[in-house]
Design a protein around this motif. Structure first.
Motif, PDB file in Angstrom:
ATOM      1  N   LEU A  44      72.583 -14.691  32.640  1.00 58.21           N
ATOM      2  CA  LEU A  44      73.514 -15.638  32.020  1.00 58.21           C
ATOM      3  C   LEU A  44      74.947 -15.130  32.098  1.00 58.21           C
ATOM      4  O   LEU A  44      75.871 -15.891  32.434  1.00 58.21           O
ATOM      5  N   MET A  45      75.138 -13.853  31.806  1.00 60.41           N
ATOM      6  CA  MET A  45      76.486 -13.300  31.870  1.00 60.41           C
ATOM      7  C   MET A  45      76.992 -13.218  33.310  1.00 60.41           C
ATOM      8  O   MET A  45      78.197 -13.391  33.574  1.00 60.41           O
ATOM      9  N   PHE A  48      78.216 -16.583  34.209  1.00 60.94           N
ATOM     10  CA  PHE A  48      79.477 -16.869  33.520  1.00 60.94           C
ATOM     11  C   PHE A  48      80.651 -16.153  34.184  1.00 60.94           C
ATOM     12  O   PHE A  48      81.684 -16.768  34.489  1.00 60.94           O
ATOM     13  N   THR A  51      81.744 -17.407  37.613  1.00 54.60           N
ATOM     14  CA  THR A  51      82.491 -18.667  37.618  1.00 54.60           C
ATOM     15  C   THR A  51      83.950 -18.481  37.218  1.00 54.60           C
ATOM     16  O   THR A  51      84.814 -19.244  37.662  1.00 54.60           O
ATOM     17  N   SER A 148      84.971  -7.993  30.919  1.00 53.08           N
ATOM     18  CA  SER A 148      86.067  -8.881  31.304  1.00 53.08           C
ATOM     19  C   SER A 148      87.280  -8.087  31.791  1.00 53.08           C
ATOM     20  O   SER A 148      87.892  -8.418  32.817  1.00 53.08           O
TER      21      SER A 148
END
Length: 250
Positions: A44-45, A48, A51, A148
């Protein structure tokens, strides 16, 4: 077809960095968490971050060797990030082990249900309390922030040099030792004072069995000092986030 392969390679590189990071990072790497949950969260990460992160665009065809090297670079960077976090995270447990040796509980071992390894009970207690405080302060968001910021500093396909990664790990190790000694310093001072008092008693009352008396006194003093030390663990949570910003190779 080539564009699809490039997109797939970029996604695999993102997945590799995130997987390597969460492979060694505290809390998420525990054996008590099911493997299916870990795989689902990592996927899932990866979706994310793939994208919102600019994936590399290769003008020519990428050979298999080049693809393997790119994926290996991402794995090395992710492991280095996770290792720095894990080393600094263990400062509280390290301070607990120092106190256990002063209490005479160095041989006492219990099975840690979170990691599946044998460890000392006092260190486990301090680590669990720190983890609860860390999670209650939304510390798990810090892990996402680290990922991030790593993509902001080093996009997919580019990582810091090996000396930079090794330097971050070495600094994290020294920070862990200094932090652990600083957290255990008040308790070490109390044990030193106890040893001085027992030495004076041994000179005043030679017939007193100092060894027999010192064992319960050391255990009692250690438990008392740990109880007084627990409120200060909350302040370490904020310092932990500050150290991450300084030590991570971002």
């Amino acid at each position: 077809m080539e564009l699809m392969i490039e997109k797939l390679l970029g996604f695999v590189m993102v997945l590799t960095r995130i997987s390597a990071f969460f492979l060694v990072v505290p809390v998420f790497s525990w054996q008590i968490i099911p493997a299916r949950v870990k795989v689902a969260v990592v996927l899932l990460m990866a979706v994310f971050f793939s994208t919102i992160t600019a994936l590399p665009v290769y003008t020519g065809a990428v050979s298999v060797l080049e693809a393997v090297l790119l994926i290996a670079n991402e794995a090395i960077y992710g492991l280095a990030l996770g290792l720095v976090v894990a080393i600094v995270f263990s400062a509280v447990k390290f301070s607990g082990r120092i106190v256990e040796r002063q209490m005479g509980l160095a041989m006492a071992q219990v099975l840690d249900p979170l990691t599946g390894e044998r460890s000392q009970p006092l260190g486990n207690l301090l680590e669990m309390i720190f983890i609860l405080l860390f999670l209650s302060a939304n510390g798990h968001h810090l892990f996402l922030l680290i990922i991030s910021r790593s993509y902001e500093a080093f996009p997919v396909g580019s990582i810091p040099t090996i000396p930079v990664l090794a330097g971050g790990i070495v600094k994290a190790g020294s920070t862990m030792l200094i932090a652990g000694l600083r957290l255990a310093a008040p308790m070490l001072a109390a044990f030193l004072l106890l040893m001085v008092v027992l030495a004076v008693l041994a000179r005043i009352v030679p017939e007193m069995n100092i060894l027999f008396i010192s064992l319960p006194l050391r255990v009692g003093l250690g438990l008392l000092m740990v109880a007084m030390f627990l409120p200060f663990i909350n302040g370490f949570v904020a310092e932990f986030a500050d150290w991450m910003g300084k030590l991570l190779p971002l």
